[in-house]
Design a protein around this motif. Structure first.
Motif, PDB file in Angstrom:
ATOM      1  N   GLU A 377     -14.138 -49.726  33.242  1.00 11.35           N
ATOM      2  CA  GLU A 377     -12.848 -49.488  32.612  1.00 11.35           C
ATOM      3  C   GLU A 377     -12.085 -50.793  32.416  1.00 11.35           C
ATOM      4  OE1 GLU A 377     -14.133 -47.782  35.067  1.00 11.35           O
ATOM      5  OE2 GLU A 377     -13.639 -45.644  34.957  1.00 11.35           O
ATOM      6  N   GLU A 380     -13.378 -52.785  29.431  1.00  8.95           N
ATOM      7  CA  GLU A 380     -12.872 -52.234  28.172  1.00  8.95           C
ATOM      8  C   GLU A 380     -11.448 -52.712  27.905  1.00  8.95           C
ATOM      9  OE1 GLU A 380     -11.774 -47.825  26.328  1.00  8.95           O
ATOM     10  OE2 GLU A 380     -13.182 -47.982  28.008  1.00  8.95           O
ATOM     11  N   GLU A 381     -10.570 -52.636  28.926  1.00  7.77           N
ATOM     12  CA  GLU A 381      -9.189 -53.056  28.741  1.00  7.77           C
ATOM     13  C   GLU A 381      -9.097 -54.572  28.584  1.00  7.77           C
ATOM     14  OE1 GLU A 381      -7.202 -50.764  28.139  1.00  7.77           O
ATOM     15  OE2 GLU A 381      -8.342 -49.082  28.952  1.00  7.77           O
ATOM     16  N   TYR A 382      -9.979 -55.291  29.256  1.00  7.78           N
ATOM     17  CA  TYR A 382     -10.018 -56.754  29.148  1.00  7.78           C
ATOM     18  C   TYR A 382     -10.219 -57.187  27.702  1.00  7.78           C
ATOM     19  CZ  TYR A 382     -12.067 -61.477  29.513  1.00  7.78           C
ATOM     20  OH  TYR A 382     -12.376 -62.806  29.336  1.00  7.78           O
ATOM     21  N   LYS A 384      -9.682 -55.434  24.982  1.00  6.14           N
ATOM     22  CA  LYS A 384      -8.527 -55.030  24.171  1.00  6.14           C
ATOM     23  C   LYS A 384      -7.402 -56.061  24.269  1.00  6.14           C
ATOM     24  CE  LYS A 384      -9.252 -49.995  24.519  1.00  6.14           C
ATOM     25  NZ  LYS A 384      -8.705 -48.725  25.063  1.00  6.14           N
ATOM     26  N   ILE A 385      -7.127 -56.504  25.491  1.00  4.05           N
ATOM     27  CA  ILE A 385      -6.045 -57.470  25.693  1.00  4.05           C
ATOM     28  C   ILE A 385      -6.419 -58.816  25.090  1.00  4.05           C
ATOM     29  CG2 ILE A 385      -4.664 -58.717  27.418  1.00  4.05           C
ATOM     30  CD1 ILE A 385      -4.994 -56.278  29.256  1.00  4.05           C
ATOM     31  N   LEU A 461      -2.870 -50.074  34.444  1.00  3.81           N
ATOM     32  CA  LEU A 461      -3.951 -49.914  33.471  1.00  3.81           C
ATOM     33  C   LEU A 461      -4.426 -48.463  33.412  1.00  3.81           C
ATOM     34  CD1 LEU A 461      -6.101 -53.136  34.053  1.00  3.81           C
ATOM     35  CD2 LEU A 461      -4.700 -52.598  32.060  1.00  3.81           C
ATOM     36  N   GLY A 465      -3.174 -48.195  30.089  1.00  4.79           N
ATOM     37  CA  GLY A 465      -4.221 -48.956  29.425  1.00  4.79           C
ATOM     38  C   GLY A 465      -3.738 -50.354  29.077  1.00  4.79           C
ATOM     39  N   ALA A 466      -4.326 -50.936  28.030  1.00  2.00           N
ATOM     40  CA  ALA A 466      -3.980 -52.301  27.618  1.00  2.00           C
ATOM     41  C   ALA A 466      -2.535 -52.415  27.162  1.00  2.00           C
ATOM     42  CB  ALA A 466      -4.924 -52.757  26.509  1.00  2.00           C
ATOM     43  N   ASP A 467      -1.904 -51.302  26.837  1.00  2.00           N
ATOM     44  CA  ASP A 467      -0.499 -51.339  26.409  1.00  2.00           C
ATOM     45  C   ASP A 467       0.421 -51.869  27.508  1.00  2.00           C
ATOM     46  OD1 ASP A 467      -1.178 -50.337  23.950  1.00  2.00           O
ATOM     47  OD2 ASP A 467      -0.617 -48.265  24.415  1.00  2.00           O
ATOM     48  N   TYR A 469       0.039 -54.530  29.208  1.00  2.00           N
ATOM     49  CA  TYR A 469       0.065 -55.991  29.175  1.00  2.00           C
ATOM     50  C   TYR A 469       1.370 -56.482  28.546  1.00  2.00           C
ATOM     51  CZ  TYR A 469      -1.366 -60.790  28.199  1.00  2.00           C
ATOM     52  OH  TYR A 469      -1.439 -62.158  28.143  1.00  2.00           O
ATOM     53  N   GLU A 526     -11.793 -39.861  26.600  1.00  2.00           N
ATOM     54  CA  GLU A 526     -11.111 -41.030  27.125  1.00  2.00           C
ATOM     55  C   GLU A 526     -10.023 -40.636  28.119  1.00  2.00           C
ATOM     56  OE1 GLU A 526      -9.635 -43.387  23.939  1.00  2.00           O
ATOM     57  OE2 GLU A 526     -11.619 -43.872  23.135  1.00  2.00           O
TER      58      GLU A 526
END
Length: 551
Positions: A377, A380-382, A384-385, A461, A465-467, A469, A526
């Motif tokens: 997980e 995946e977020e890494y 995206k950021i 996260l 999620g990436a939002d 950041y 998801e």
């Protein structure tokens, strides 16, 4: 504590089928022979048959030689007879036969015996309960505590408190038969050589204290190197001489002799728990106890704890202010750089200087390489950021118990970000700095200034999620506002979705609800958070975007 009556000992321990107890050689002893004696019911199990049992054997044998009318009865808490046999084989006293499980359970219920701790219940032969805290009484006072009544204990406690008021170094370290300690070459060192020094009494029982022993050794050598009057004395609580020999051989300081009765007395004198891993009691140059927990200092500051010497109130305040100033001036380099270890590693042997990461938002990943929870997980977020901000990086920090370089390399090969090198000195500091204990799965966000933003990145996260950041307070307020405003435009409920097939043929509505935890969307698979269209009856959830897209 008021005395209790549980009936005379013969009636208490006898059954219609059995009027005897047993010895470990198979002999049977009539229960009637216990009349007129002080009885101790010893509740324990095989896994606990170690330190205290050895102490109790010493006390029992000494009292028996004095014809003191004292008897112990072993009441096993084990479920397997082989454990009972192994434990009982070392005991010189009597026991309830293992086969009489009814009696053993009956006694446990009468005396409300706890499951995991050894207990020693002191009784008169008439069934009067004299003391439920027999373990403490025997550990602390030995034969001096006999007959272990509450009144006897109160008198001895009062004497101990008075002794603390007049405490000097010799009263702590010397016994009537010994005025010396043991060096690692097994020579005898007079206690008088320690007069006027700060002395650390290191209570240690086994190898699980190795972490503290290593740091304490460095502190000891550092203070010796700069000429401070400091000494460490090992107070061994080992139950095997081979363990004691190994500890003495590897230590640079002094120790009590093996099986010295003073050790148990000191652990009780200073109010230590029965099963301690490691504790340090500091004795000042005047022989008085210093109210400073050196183990806690080591946990928090590691080797830097030496700077608090001589552990006076003034020095502790000065040390605390200095460490506070370090935190307030934290930078990325102060976290990651130590001497010539000023880089992190990438793939194919790449070394990335820490100075090239200054000004970026950094996540420090604390996850043991054999416990990669949520790594997929995070990957995946890494990405995206990274797609929206190249001034972002993650650095894997090996755990303090990660001691297998092959596992480290295997784990590192599966992640796309950087790492501290294996066995990097700064890893231990970072694990301590961010209070990583047990098996961690923690992400700490370090901002462009080098200051800590939050240590709850995993949680953020999982929810956003990436939002989430760059994980700042301002960003979280923005997300919270958005989560409140957006649902105002959505319908409060929708009819059953095509994928929603409840067993109940009736119509099931999906209701818009605010989630207090994450969920898995039943359409796209998801992770979801904040809001869901949910059928509570069927445990069916949809992301709002999935639910509304199908309308």
């Amino acid at each position: 504590m008021a005395a209790e009556e549980v009936g005379d000992i013969v009636s208490l321990l006898s059954t219609d089928e059995r009027n005897f107890l047993i010895r470990n050689n198979g002999d049977k002893v009539a229960i009637g022979s216990l009349e007129g004696k002080i009885i101790a019911l010893y509740f324990t199990r095989f896994s606990l048959c170690n330190l205290f049992t050895l102490r109790l054997i010493e006390v029992y044998n000494e009292l028996s030689s004095q014809d003191s009318n004292f008897e112990i009865i072993f009441v096993s808490k084990d479920s397997y007879e082989e454990f009972f046999d192994e434990c009982f084989s070392k005991m010189p006293w009597l026991a309830i036969p293992f086969s009489d499980s009814w009696m053993r359970i009956k006694l446990e219920n009468i005396f409300l015996v706890m499951a995991f701790d050894p207990e020693l219940i002191i009784l008169e032969a008439n069934g009067k309960v004299l003391n439920r805290e027999g373990v403490q009484a025997v550990r602390e006072y030995g034969t001096e505590g006999f007959p272990f009544t509450i009144e006897k204990m109160s008198k001895l406690i009062e004497e101990t408190e008075n002794a603390k008021k007049d405490q000097i170094l010799r009263s702590v370290l010397v016994s009537p038969s010994r005025d010396y300690l043991i060096a690692n070459d097994r020579s005898k060192v007079s206690v008088s050589n320690l007069e006027g020094k700060i002395v650390a009494l290191y209570f240690s029982c086994n190898d699980c204290c190795a972490e503290y022993t290593l740091v304490l050794t460095k502190i000891y050598r550092k203070l010796k190197e700069i000429g401070e009057s400091f000494e460490v004395v090992l107070v061994p609580l080992h139950d095997e001489e081979s363990c004691y020999d190994k500890a003495v051989e590897n230590m640079p300081w002094l120790a009590f002799p093996f099986n010295d009765k003073r050790c148990d007395k000191l652990s009780c004198y200073f109010g230590l728990q029965l099963y301690i891993c490691s504790t340090v009691i500091l004795i000042g140059s005047d022989g008085k106890t210093i109210d400073v927990d050196l183990i806690e200092l080591i946990k928090e500051y590691g080797l830097d704890a030496w700077e608090a010497f001589p552990f006076s109130q003034e020095k502790m305040h000065e040390f605390s202010e200095k460490e506070k100033a370090k935190l307030e001036s934290q930078t990325l380099e102060s976290l990651l750089v130590s001497g010539d270890q000023d880089y992190v590693i990438g793939k194919k042997g790449l070394k990335v200087p820490v100075k090239e990461l200054v000004g970026k938002t950094i996540l420090l990943q604390f996850t043991y390489n054999w416990c990669g929870v949520y790594v997929n997980e995070l990957i995946e977020e890494y990405h995206k950021i990274k797609n929206v901000d190249t001034d972002f990086e993650v650095i894997f920090v090996p755990g303090k118990y990660d001691d297998d370089e092959n596992l480290f390399n295997e784990f590192f090969s599966d992640i796309p970000w950087l790492a501290l090198p294996f066995d990097y000195e700064r890893s231990e500091f970072l694990n301590r700095r961010f209070e990583i204990h047990g098996i961690p799965s923690l992400l700490v966000a370090i901002g462009p200034t080098g200051r800590t933003i939050t240590n709850e990145v995993w949680k953020l996260l999982m929810i956003h999620g990436a939002d989430a950041y760059p994980f700042t307070e301002e960003k979280l307020k923005e997300l919270e506002h958005r989560n409140k405003e957006m649902p105002k435009r959505w319908p409060k409920k929708i009819r059953r979705h095509d994928l929603h097939n409840p067993q109940d043929p009736g119509d099931h509505y999906l209701f818009l609800i605010r989630c207090c935890s994450t969920y898995c969307c039943d359409r796209c698979g998801e992770r979801g958070d904040s809001w869901s269209y949910c059928c509570i009856e069927c445990d069916f959830d949809l992301h709002p975007k999935c639910a509304l897209w199908c309308l």
